[in-house]
Design an enzyme around this catalytic site. Structure first.
Site, mmCIF file in Angstrom:
data_model
loop_
_atom_site.group_PDB
_atom_site.id
_atom_site.type_symbol
_atom_site.label_atom_id
_atom_site.label_comp_id
_atom_site.label_asym_id
_atom_site.label_seq_id
_atom_site.Cartn_x
_atom_site.Cartn_y
_atom_site.Cartn_z
ATOM 1 N N LYS A 50 13.462 0.729 -11.762
ATOM 2 C CA LYS A 50 12.327 1.355 -12.435
ATOM 3 C C LYS A 50 11.620 0.295 -13.271
ATOM 4 C CE LYS A 50 9.651 4.435 -14.242
ATOM 5 N NZ LYS A 50 8.521 4.837 -13.366
ATOM 6 N N ALA A 75 2.815 10.815 -12.611
ATOM 7 C CA ALA A 75 2.364 10.175 -13.848
ATOM 8 C C ALA A 75 3.563 10.203 -14.791
ATOM 9 C CB ALA A 75 1.176 10.918 -14.439
ATOM 10 N N ILE A 76 4.583 9.423 -14.417
ATOM 11 C CA ILE A 76 5.810 9.374 -15.212
ATOM 12 C C ILE A 76 5.510 8.702 -16.549
ATOM 13 C CG2 ILE A 76 8.225 8.577 -15.261
ATOM 14 C CD1 ILE A 76 7.584 10.572 -12.959
ATOM 15 N N GLY A 77 4.633 7.719 -16.498
ATOM 16 C CA GLY A 77 4.285 7.016 -17.742
ATOM 17 C C GLY A 77 5.319 5.971 -18.128
ATOM 18 N N ASN A 104 11.784 -4.711 -11.883
ATOM 19 C CA ASN A 104 10.330 -4.501 -11.913
ATOM 20 C C ASN A 104 9.877 -4.512 -13.370
ATOM 21 O OD1 ASN A 104 7.941 -2.423 -12.145
ATOM 22 N ND2 ASN A 104 7.960 -2.993 -9.992
ATOM 23 N N CYS A 135 -1.171 -2.311 -14.299
ATOM 24 C CA CYS A 135 -1.087 -1.822 -15.674
ATOM 25 C C CYS A 135 -2.373 -2.176 -16.397
ATOM 26 C CB CYS A 135 0.049 -2.506 -16.433
ATOM 27 S SG CYS A 135 1.623 -2.339 -15.629
ATOM 28 N N ILE A 196 1.868 -1.700 -1.097
ATOM 29 C CA ILE A 196 0.957 -1.405 -2.196
ATOM 30 C C ILE A 196 1.640 -0.525 -3.252
ATOM 31 C CG2 ILE A 196 -1.134 -1.545 -0.825
ATOM 32 C CD1 ILE A 196 -1.220 1.503 -0.641
ATOM 33 N N GLY A 270 9.980 4.265 -0.883
ATOM 34 C CA GLY A 270 9.999 4.910 -2.191
ATOM 35 C C GLY A 270 10.141 6.414 -2.091
HETATM 36 C C1 LIG Z 1 7.848 8.661 -9.160
HETATM 37 C C2 LIG Z 1 7.389 7.254 -8.866
HETATM 38 C C3 LIG Z 1 7.565 6.261 -9.836
HETATM 39 C C4 LIG Z 1 7.140 4.950 -9.609
HETATM 40 N N1 LIG Z 1 7.345 3.991 -10.561
HETATM 41 C C5 LIG Z 1 6.971 2.707 -10.333
HETATM 42 C C6 LIG Z 1 7.228 1.676 -11.294
HETATM 43 O O1 LIG Z 1 7.827 1.916 -12.364
HETATM 44 N N2 LIG Z 1 6.804 0.408 -11.030
HETATM 45 C C7 LIG Z 1 6.174 0.105 -9.839
HETATM 46 O O2 LIG Z 1 5.830 -1.050 -9.622
HETATM 47 N N3 LIG Z 1 5.939 1.043 -8.907
HETATM 48 C C8 LIG Z 1 6.325 2.334 -9.116
HETATM 49 N N4 LIG Z 1 6.094 3.308 -8.146
HETATM 50 C C9 LIG Z 1 5.404 2.943 -6.904
HETATM 51 C C10 LIG Z 1 6.374 2.727 -5.741
HETATM 52 O O3 LIG Z 1 7.287 1.675 -6.015
HETATM 53 C C11 LIG Z 1 5.610 2.435 -4.429
HETATM 54 O O4 LIG Z 1 4.826 1.281 -4.617
HETATM 55 C C12 LIG Z 1 4.697 3.561 -3.993
HETATM 56 O O5 LIG Z 1 5.262 4.809 -4.303
HETATM 57 C C13 LIG Z 1 4.347 3.531 -2.506
HETATM 58 O O6 LIG Z 1 5.490 3.628 -1.694
HETATM 59 P P1 LIG Z 1 6.037 5.048 -1.088
HETATM 60 O O7 LIG Z 1 4.891 5.736 -0.456
HETATM 61 O O8 LIG Z 1 7.138 4.661 -0.138
HETATM 62 O O9 LIG Z 1 6.558 5.795 -2.273
HETATM 63 C C14 LIG Z 1 6.517 4.630 -8.379
HETATM 64 C C15 LIG Z 1 6.350 5.631 -7.403
HETATM 65 C C16 LIG Z 1 6.774 6.924 -7.624
HETATM 66 C C17 LIG Z 1 6.577 7.973 -6.560
#
Ligand SMILES: Cc1cc2nc3c(=O)[nH]c(=O)nc-3n(C[C@H](O)[C@H](O)[C@H](O)COP(=O)(O)O)c2cc1C
Ligand SMILES: Cc1cc2nc3c(=O)[nH]c(=O)nc-3n(C[C@H](O)[C@H](O)[C@H](O)COP(=O)(O)OP(=O)(O)OC[C@H]3O[C@@H](n4cnc5c(N)ncnc54)[C@H](O)[C@@H]3O)c2cc1C
Ligand code: FES
Lengths: 330, 261
Positions: A50, A75-77, A104, A135, A196, A270
């Protein structure tokens, strides 16, 4: 048995060698421990933590997630214990694991990215850093670092100067010129590029006449974003020489293959993990079986193969796209 | 420990008007470790589709370690639950579980009050059975829109005092289930509640008005939208006096006084 191994930091003496190219994506796998009971984490090529920030964050108000057609908004924030809380808890566990753990990091100022990288540099149990540049840059009035090539390069340069750890810079699909950003972070010292991150989206609750998420907007992920992600990986692969880690909506082997063919040397999964944790290992097994069936000895043979006028087979041992920038220019 | 497994549907019994009580097989030995308040996440995806993308959480209604089965109470609401309610005997479900924490019966408690709203009835039947097995007294209050929406008395253990309320007055008290609570406040050592958020708010109001010295204590099963179910995504949090807590791992059961309402 086909060779699934990949080095995501061939230019870095500390290298980032994965036994297979399947990585659990940031924010979707916690700190690895959450999934240790339900799947064999050791089978993964790597996992990404995370997003960690300089200070602890309690995140956004609820609701933080909502389902959308073939996708979800979040939008976990960036709820996380902050770099100091993180350091106390996780590296000592990961040190005993065989699977590479990638951290990360997210920040709102260039110096803060560098500060975190400096702390991580010396720690055991950490295989690499993934820099999340999606960010807001406080010094630039909240304009997202990753949307701008110059600001993306500033962050990359500062982190590079602070650590010798393998460095993956994670691009934002909101960038005006994704290829420009990719070239800028490569030049600034990134060992690899991942892309992405989520696309900014919104759902509105028609009954309440308000956005569903308390934060109004959220990041869109899942199968809905896959064509955008594949296109961006393809474009970036045509321009940079460093390895690319592709992600966005991978739900199974066929999706992963699209990313390899577009030019990714590894993939992250993800959102799909939430519904099917077992899918990670399934993709690894199916990839090996598929390569066997197709007579492919090494993954490098298919990386970027979808590009026209590209040499059909990459030089042995060299992973990633070659010389397509010239091809594109010519 | 949670696992991803296939469960076969052995029986579907229509209950509470529009809902289904489903009996599903479990991996051998799992039932004995499951406790009241825990839930499972079910993949409710249409064949060949990515939708609905995420699993849906369902409270464990009951378990039978002798037959390695559990029961779930399914109310068709939106897409996922409608899909689930349409499943037939013989079909299999992709299940992740067991998940979450459990209701805690205090070692000193003698008299327990259950407060159920709608499908919130599910985990409280199992809790009542656990309490009876320990020789405790249980009163089970249930509220629904009308008589058919209530749990049939045959589904509630015979030793439980079962008292109901309906919105339309077609059975029991006419009004909210929480209207019944004041009569039991001096009797109950602990209250356990599961239902919609509005019911919790009204329960909290009633309890705060009438209770003395923080007694009885109240545990609630909070409902939040979920993704992972394992504490990884942080999409399901509840704000507590000790910070943000996930409702899939630290919950879904919380002490009412711990939650920031
Ligand atoms: C709930 C959630 C939390 C995420 N938190 C982060 C994060 O903390 N840092 C980050 O670089 N990407 C974060 N992502 C983005 C994912 O790492 C990934 O780039 C994105 O979801 C696209 O891949 P996917 O379609 O396989 O999920 C988050 C995605 C989701 C769904
Ligand atoms: C811990 C836990 C235990 C649960 N146990 C049970 C159980 O035992 N039996 C049972 O039938 N259900 C139970 N649920 C609820 C069940 O998971 C919901 O029915 C499901 O999430 C709704 O999904 P859906 O696909 O039917 O609706 P969707 O299509 O996802 O929902 C349609 C719309 O309704 C909203 N919505 C979804 N659920 C609710 C709700 N409950 N109240 C108000 N609005 C809602 C959504 O935001 C969406 O806008 C439980 C939920 C949790 C968190
Ligand atoms: S549902 Fe992911 S943390 Fe609770």
């Amino acid at each position: 048995m086909p060779d699934l191994a990949v080095d995501l930091a061939p230019r870095n003496p500390r290298e980032l060698v994965l036994k297979n190219p399947v990585i659990a994506a940031s924010g979707c796998f916690g700190y690895g421990l959450e999934y240790a009971g339900v799947m064999d984490v050791a089978r993964l090529g790597a996992f990404v933590s995370k997003g960690i920030t300089p200070k602890p964050r309690s995140g956004n108000p609820m609701p933080r997630i909502t389902e959308t057609p073939a996708g979800m908004l979040n939008a976990i924030g960036l709820q996380n214990p902050g770099i100091r809380g993180f350091v106390k808890k996780y590296p000592r566990v990961w040190e005993t694991w065989s699977v590479p753990a990638i951290v990360n990091i997210s920040a709102e100022a260039v110096e803060d990215y560098a500060l975190m990288a400096r702390i991580l540099d010396e720690l055991p149990g950490i295989a690499g850093i993934e820099v999340n540049i999606s960010c807001p840059n406080i010094a630039a009035g909240g304009y997202c670092f990753g949307w701008d090539a110059g600001m993306s390069a500033d962050v990359t340069r500062a982190v590079r100067a602070a650590t010798t750890l393998p460095l993956i810079v994670k691009l934002s699909p909101g960038a005006m010129d994704i290829v420009g950003v990719a070239l800028a972070v490569e030049e600034a010292g990134a060992d690899a590029i991942s892309l992405i991150n989520t696309l900014v989206g919104m759902s509105i609750d028609v009954k309440r006449r308000r956005p569903v998420l308390a934060n109004a907007t959220g990041g869109l992920s899942g199968p809905a974003i896959k064509p955008v992600a594949v296109r961006m990986v393809y474009q970036v692969a045509g321009a940079v020489r460093i390895p690319i880690v592709g992600m966005g909506g991978i739900m199974g082997l066929d999706d992963a293959l699209e990313f390899f063919l577009a030019g990714a040397s590894a993939v992250q999964i993800g959102t799909a993990i939430f519904a099917q944790p077992g899918m990670l290992v399934r993709v690894i097994d199916e990839l090996g079986a598929w390569m066997d069936k197709e007579g492919i000895a090494s993954l490098a043979e298919i990386v970027g193969a979808a590009h026209p006028r590209r040499p059909a087979i990459v030089e042995a041992g060299q992973v990633g796209m070659v010389d397509v920038a010239e091809v594109a220019a010519g | 420990m949670a696992r991803e497994f296939d469960g076969e549907i052995l029986a579907c019994e229509p209950v509470m008007g529009d809902s289904t009580l489903m009996t599903v097989t479990l991996p051998r030995g799992m039932a004995g470790g499951m406790v009241a308040g825990q839930f499972v996440q079910i993949l409710t995806r249409m064949d060949g589709s990515h939708d609905p993308l995420l699993r849906r959480p369902y409270s464990v209604y009951g378990v039978d370690p002798d037959t390695d089965t559990m029961r779930l109470l399914v109310r068709p609401y939106g897409r996922g639950s409608a899909w689930l309610a349409e499943r037939q005997v013989g079909q299999t479900l992709d299940i992740l579980g067991p998940l979450g924490n459990a209701f805690q019966i205090s070692p000193r408690a003698r008299n327990l009050l259950m407060v159920a709203g709608g499908v919130g009835a599910a985990p409280l039947v199992m809790l009542s059975e656990q309490a009876l097995a320990r020789g405790l007294s249980v009163t089970y209050l249930m509220g629904g829109m009308r008589a058919e929406a209530l749990l049939a008395p045959a589904l509630v253990p015979a030793a439980v005092e079962y008292v109901v309320a309906t919105d339309d007055g077609s059975r029991g008290h006419r009004g909210f289930v929480t209207d019944l609570v004041p009569d039991y406040l001096s009797w109950a050592d602990q209250i356990f509640a599961c239902g919609p958020e509005a019911m919790f708010l009204s329960l909290r109001g009633v309890v705060m008005r009438h209770r003395v010295g923080g007694k009885p204590t109240v545990q609630v099963s909070v409902e939040r939208g979920m993704a992972c179910g394992l504490g990884a995504c942080l999409g399901c949090v509840v704000e507590t006096k000790r910070g943000m807590r996930t409702s899939c791992v630290d919950g879904p059961i919380y002490d009412m006084d711990e939650v920031v309402w």
